[in-house]
Design an enzyme around this catalytic site. Structure first.
Site, PDB file in Angstrom:
ATOM      1  N   TRP A 126       0.833  -1.197   0.000  1.00 24.10           N
ATOM      2  CA  TRP A 126       0.000   0.000   0.000  1.00 24.10           C
ATOM      3  C   TRP A 126       0.884   1.270   0.000  1.00 24.10           C
ATOM      4  O   TRP A 126       0.571   2.250  -0.648  1.00 24.10           O
ATOM      5  CB  TRP A 126      -0.916  -0.005   1.237  1.00 24.10           C
ATOM      6  CG  TRP A 126      -1.722   1.259   1.353  1.00 24.10           C
ATOM      7  CD1 TRP A 126      -2.906   1.536   0.730  1.00 24.10           C
ATOM      8  CD2 TRP A 126      -1.395   2.429   2.116  1.00 24.10           C
ATOM      9  NE1 TRP A 126      -3.326   2.797   1.052  1.00 24.10           N
ATOM     10  CE2 TRP A 126      -2.426   3.362   1.906  1.00 24.10           C
ATOM     11  CE3 TRP A 126      -0.342   2.773   2.954  1.00 24.10           C
ATOM     12  CZ2 TRP A 126      -2.430   4.622   2.504  1.00 24.10           C
ATOM     13  CZ3 TRP A 126      -0.341   4.023   3.547  1.00 24.10           C
ATOM     14  CH2 TRP A 126      -1.372   4.932   3.328  1.00 24.10           C
ATOM     15  N   HIS A 127       2.002   1.202   0.725  1.00 22.86           N
ATOM     16  CA  HIS A 127       2.857   2.387   0.821  1.00 22.86           C
ATOM     17  C   HIS A 127       3.515   2.729  -0.511  1.00 22.86           C
ATOM     18  O   HIS A 127       3.848   3.879  -0.768  1.00 22.86           O
ATOM     19  CB  HIS A 127       3.929   2.202   1.901  1.00 22.86           C
ATOM     20  CG  HIS A 127       3.414   2.488   3.267  1.00 22.86           C
ATOM     21  ND1 HIS A 127       2.812   1.525   4.032  1.00 22.86           N
ATOM     22  CD2 HIS A 127       3.384   3.622   4.000  1.00 22.86           C
ATOM     23  CE1 HIS A 127       2.443   2.061   5.191  1.00 22.86           C
ATOM     24  NE2 HIS A 127       2.776   3.325   5.191  1.00 22.86           N
ATOM     25  N   GLY A 128       3.738   1.751  -1.338  1.00 25.97           N
ATOM     26  CA  GLY A 128       4.356   2.081  -2.625  1.00 25.97           C
ATOM     27  C   GLY A 128       4.648   0.852  -3.455  1.00 25.97           C
ATOM     28  O   GLY A 128       4.798  -0.260  -2.926  1.00 25.97           O
TER      29      GLY A 128
END
Lengths: 471, 304
Positions: A323-325
Site C-alpha cells: 500500500w505504501h508504494g
C-alpha cells in the site's frame, strides 16, 4: 491542502469563517459548502484527478446502495471493490507489475514492456480509496447502513482535511458528524484545533524539514559518507518521518476540530513502544486499525490455529508494505514488520511485563529495529538500502560523523530536543502536564507564543511536501 | 464565536507585539554586530572602500588571501566571499555597494551551482533578509519568490535560521578573518573526496541547465560595472574536472571584454593533496600559492 504553505494560511481563515457564517439551522448548506471547498482544493492539484475521486466515490456509493438489495451481495461487492481499486492499480501499481512481468518474460527470452501511469498518481488516491473501501465493507458486514445521501457520502470521501494523507476515517464515526453540521460553534474544540495546528506546524517545519536537510544530504549520496554518518542519518530519518507525518496528522485533526469535527488520532508517541506490535498501536493508527479490521480479521485474525494467525499477520503487513508504494523496498519493509511481530507473538513479547529498566531496553530495541526497517522505506532501491546497511556495519570505514556546520546542527538539535522533551513528558505524566494544557491561561499563552516564535525563527519555510502525501 | 474571535484577536495582537519587539532587537543587534559573519557583512555594505573586492562562495573566502593581493599590487583588497552564496547575493550587494563606492577591480570566483546552473534560488535569499528594506533587495525577492513578500511582514522571519548568529556576532564578536579571508590550515581530508567518475557524470549534465535568472543577474552586474574591471576566476579543484556549466559565464566575460581565468586543469594543483583540504577547497598553503598565481595573471594581462 498543504498545511505548511502560505496558501493554507491565507485561505483557511476564509474557509473557517464562511463555514461558521452559514447559520447552524442550514446544516445541509454547510455540508454542500464543505464539499465544494473540498473539490475546489482538490482540483488545485490537477482538475482531471477530481474525476478519479468522483469515480471512486460514485462506484462505492452505488455498490453500497445495491449490496443490501441484491441476491448476490458477494459478487456485487467483489465487482465494486475491483472497480474502486482499478484507478489505484493503474496509477500506482501498473508500472511495478509491468516491470515484474517483463523481467519474468526476459528470463525466457521474451521482450515486453508496459508503460505505467505512476508519474501521474492522483493526490491522496491510496487514502481515499481505502476510506471508501472501508465504508463498502462496513455496509456489506452490516456495521453501517448504506448512505442514501450522495452529497454527504461524497463529502466523507473527499473531506479536505484528510484527503491528502489521512487520517483514514471510518464511516460510522465521520459520516454522522458530516451529516450533523447544524451543531453550534464549539469554542473549546476550536481552541484545541488551533493548539493542534500550532504544534503540528512546529513538528513539520521546525523538526521534520530541518532534519530533512541532513538526511537528504547524506542518504541522497551515501557513498560519500562514513558508516557512522549513515547511522546518524538513519536515526534522524526516524525522527523526520515521525515529525513529518505526525505533524501533518495533527494539523489535519486541528483543521477538522476548528470546523467542529473529531478526526481520529493517528499517532501516540510511537517511539515509546515496547514492541513492534505496540509500535503499530501507536503509529499511523488509522491505517493499522483499517488493516486490522479489513484484512487481518477477515483473514481469520488470531481466532484460528497459531500458524494460520502468523500467516495472517504476515499477509496484513505485506499489504501494508505494498500500500505504501509499488517498490520492493516497501515489500521488504512490510515483511520485516510482519516477521518481527510473528516472532514477538511466538515469544510472548508483545507487551512489557518488566520494570522500568526492562521497559527502557525493550523501547530502545524496538526503536532500533524500526529505524533499521525505515532504511528500506527511505532508500529508492533494495541495493541502495543494503549498501547503506553495509556501510553502517563496515568497521573498516572511519568513525567520524559528518556535521553540516555549527548553525544547522544547532538548530537541528534544538528542534529534536524540544520534541523529545515534549513527548517524554507526555508519555510519562500525560498530555495534561504540558504547558500547552496548563490550567493557568498565562502559562498556556506563553507556551503558544514561544512555539510561534520558534517556528518563525527556526522553521524551514520551503513548503516542502509531506512524505506521506507521496503515498 | 464572538468570544473565541476576540481571544484569537488578542493572541494575534500579542504575537504581533512579540514579533515587532524581538524582531527590532535582532535588527538592532544585526546592524551593530562588530564581528563574525554579520560584522563582515556590515563592513562590506556600509564601510568598505577597498580598491579590489573578491566575490564568491566558500571557494572565494578560503582561496584569496586579500592581504597578499594588497601587498603585491599596492592596492587595498577585501574578500567579500560568503559560504554557499553566488550571484543571487552578489547581484544585490553590488547594487548596494556601488551606490557609495566604485572599486577598481572585482575578482569573481565562479561556482557553477551558485552562479549559473539552475537551482532553487530562494535558498540564496537568507543573507539578504536582513537588508529587505533596500529597494534592490526587495526587487530581487519579488523576482525569485513573490510569496516572500508576505513572509517578510514578520520581523522575526527576517532572522530565520540566523538569530543565534546575530546574538553571537553582537554579544561576542569574533575576528577570525583577515580582510575577509578565512584560511583553512589543514591537510587533505580524503573522506571528503567524492567519486570522480560520479562527479564527472553529474558535471557533464550541467551544460543543459543554465539558469536564465542567474545569467541575467550576471549581465546586469557587468552592465553596471562602469569603471570597475571584472575578472572571473574558476579556481582549481583537486579533481581537475572542468564543469562546462560555466561556459555561458566565460562567453559573457569575453563578450564584455573581461578576463576569465580557468585554473581547473592546472597540473600544478590537480591531484596535489598538499594544496587542498577537500576536493573543492584549497588549504592555507594552496590558497597562498593560488593567490600568487592569480596576481601573476593579473599583472601579465592588466599591467597592475
Amino acid at each position: 491542502m498543504i498545511y505548511n504553505s502560505l496558501n493554507f494560511i491565507v485561505l483557511f481563515p476564509f474557509v473557517f469563517l464562511l463555514f461558521h457564517a452559514i447559520p447552524a439551522q442550514f446544516g445541509r448548506m454547510r455540508g454542500v459548502y464543505l464539499l465544494l471547498v473540498s473539490y475546489l482544493l482538490y482540483i488545485q492539484w490537477r482538475p482531471a484527478y477530481a474525476l478519479v475521486l468522483l469515480g471512486v466515490t460514485a462506484v462505492t456509493w452505488l455498490t453500497a446502495l445495491l449490496v443490501p438489495l441484491t441476491r448476490h451481495p458477494k459478487r456485487l461487492l467483489a465487482l465494486g471493490v475491483t472497480l474502486a481499486l482499478l484507478p489505484l492499480f493503474f496509477f500506482k501499481y501498473l508500472d511495478f507489475a509491468g516491470e515484474a512481468v517483463s523481467r519474468a518474460l526476459a528470463m525466457i527470452g521474451l521482450q515486453f514492456h508496459l508503460n505505467g501511469l505512476n508519474w501521474a498518481i492522483p493526490v491522496g488516491i491510496s487514502f481515499f480509496t481505502l476510506q471508501a473501501l472501508g465504508y463498502l465493507w462496513d455496509v456489506y458486514c452490516g456495521r453501517q447502513e448504506a448512505e442514501h445521501d450522495f452529497l454527504a457520502y461524497a463529502l466523507f470521501v473527499s473531506f479536505f482535511p484528510c484527503i491528502l494523507a489521512g487520517p483514514i476515517c471510518r464511516a460510522p464515526s465521520l459520516l454522522p458528524q458530516l451529516k450533523e453540521t447544524c451543531r453550534p460553534f464549539d469554542p473549546g474544540k476550536a481552541t484545541e484545533g488551533l493548539r493542534m495546528l500550532l504544534w503540528g506546524m512546529f513538528m513539520k517545519v521546525v523538526v521534520a524539514d530541518r532534519v530533512a536537510l541532513y538526511v537528504d544530504t547524506v542518504l541522497g549520496s551515501y557513498v560519500n559518507y562514513t558508516g557512522m554518518t549513515c547511522l546518524a542519518a538513519s536515526l534522524l530519518y526516524s525522527v523526520q518521518i515521525y515529525s513529518d507525518f505526525a505533524g501533518y496528522s495533527l494539523m489535519a485533526a486541528g483543521v477538522g476540530r476548528l470546523l467542529g469535527f473529531d478526526l481520529p488520532d493517528n499517532f501516540r508517541r510511537p517511539y515509546f513502544a515496547v514492541s513492534v506490535t505496540d509500535f503499530w498501536r501507536r503509529w499511523h493508527i488509522s491505517l493499522s486499525t483499517w488493516l486490522k479490521d479489513y484484512i487481518y480479521i477477515p483473514l481469520g485474525g488470531n481466532r484460528c490455529p497459531k500458524l494460520r494467525s502468523y500467516w495472517n499477520v504476515l499477509v496484513t503487513f505485506l499489504v501494508s508494505g505494498i500500500w505504501h508504494g509499488a517498490n520492493w523496498t516497501f515489500v521488504v519493509w512490510g515483511l520485516l514488520h510482519g516477521i518481527s511481530q510473528v516472532i514477538e507473538k511466538m515469544m510472548g513479547q508483545q507487551k512489557c511485563n518488566y520494570g522500568w529498566l526492562g521497559r527502557s531496553v525493550k523501547t530502545a530495541i524496538t526503536f532500533l529495529f524500526v529505524t533499521f526497517a525505515w532504511i528500506f522505506f527511505r532508500m529508492p532501491t533494495l541495493s541502495d538500502a543494503c549498501n547503506v546497511i553495509t556501510r553502517i556495519f563496515d568497521t573498516s570505514l572511519q568513525k567520524t560523523i559528518y556535521s553540516p556546520g555549527g548553525t544547522a546542527t544547532l538548530y537541528m538539535l534544538l528542534a529534536v530536543g524540544l520534541m523529545v522533551v515534549k513527548d517524554t513528558v507526555g508519555e510519562a505524566f500525560g498530555e495534561k502536564r504540558l504547558p500547552f494544557h496548563s490550567g493557568r491561561r498565562m502559562v498556556r499563552w506563553i507556551s503558544y507564543l514561544a512555539v510561534l516564535v520558534l517556528i518563525l525563527l527556526c522553521g524551514v519555510f520551503s513548503s516542502d511536501q509531506f512524505i506521506y502525501a507521496n503515498f | 464565536m464572538k468570544g473565541f474571535l476576540l481571544r484569537l484577536g488578542l493572541f494575534l495582537a500579542l504575537a504581533l507585539l512579540m514579533d515587532r519587539g524581538i524582531g527590532s532587537a535582532l535588527s538592532y543587534m544585526s546592524k551593530h554586530a562588530a564581528g563574525g559573519y554579520l560584522g563582515h557583512q556590515n563592513y562590506i555594505l556600509n564601510i568598505m572602500m577597498d580598491d579590489i573586492l573578491v566575490f564568491g562562495s566558500s571557494r572565494a573566502i578560503h582561496h584569496y588571501n586579500a592581504a597578499l593581493i594588497a601587498d603585491s599590487l599596492g592596492l587595498s583588497c577585501y574578500n567579500c566571499g560568503q559560504d554557499g552564496e553566488g550571484i543571487i547575493l552578489y547581484h544585490a550587494w553590488w547594487k548596494m555597494i556601488r551606490r557609495r563606492h566604485r572599486p577598481r577591480l572585482v575578482i569573481y570566483e565562479v561556482t557553477p551551482a551558485y552562479d549559473i546552473l539552475w537551482g532553487d534560488n530562494s535558498k540564496h535569499l537568507g543573507w539578504l533578509k536582513g537588508s529587505y528594506g533596500d529597494e534592490a533587495v526587495r526587487r530581487e525577492f519579488e523576482e525569485i519568490d513573490p510569496s516572500e513578500r508576505y513572509k517578510m511582514l514578520s520581523l522575526l522571519y527576517r532572522y530565520n535560521s540566523r538569530f543565534h548568529q546575530v546574538l553571537l556576532d553582537y554579544l561576542h564578536p569574533v575576528h577570525n578573518m583577515d580582510r575577509g579571508f578565512l584560511p583553512v590550515n589543514s591537510g587533505l581530508d580524503t573522506l571528503r573526496i567524492k567519486d570522480e567518475r560520479q562527479l564527472e557524470e553529474s558535471v557533464s549534465k550541467n551544460e543543459m541547465q543554465t539558469d536564465s535568472l542567474k545569467l541575467r543577474y550576471l549581465e546586469d552586474m557587468l552592465r553596471e560595472a562602469e569603471g570597475t574591471r571584472f575578472v572571473f576566476v574558476y579556481s582549481p579543484t583537486w579533481y581537475g574536472i572542468h564543469d562546462s556549466g560555466v561556459d555561458p559565464i566565460m562567453d559573457l566575460a569575453h563578450r564584455n571584454g573581461f578576463l576569465f581565468l580557468d585554473f581547473t586543469d592546472s597540473a600544478k594543483y590537480v591531484h596535489h593533496d598538499e594544496f587542498f583540504y577537500d576536493g573543492s577547497h584549497l588549504n592555507t598553503r594552496g590558497a597562498d600559492e593560488f593567490t600568487r598565481d592569480v596576481i601573476r595573471e593579473l599583472r601579465m594581462q592588466n599591467n597592475y
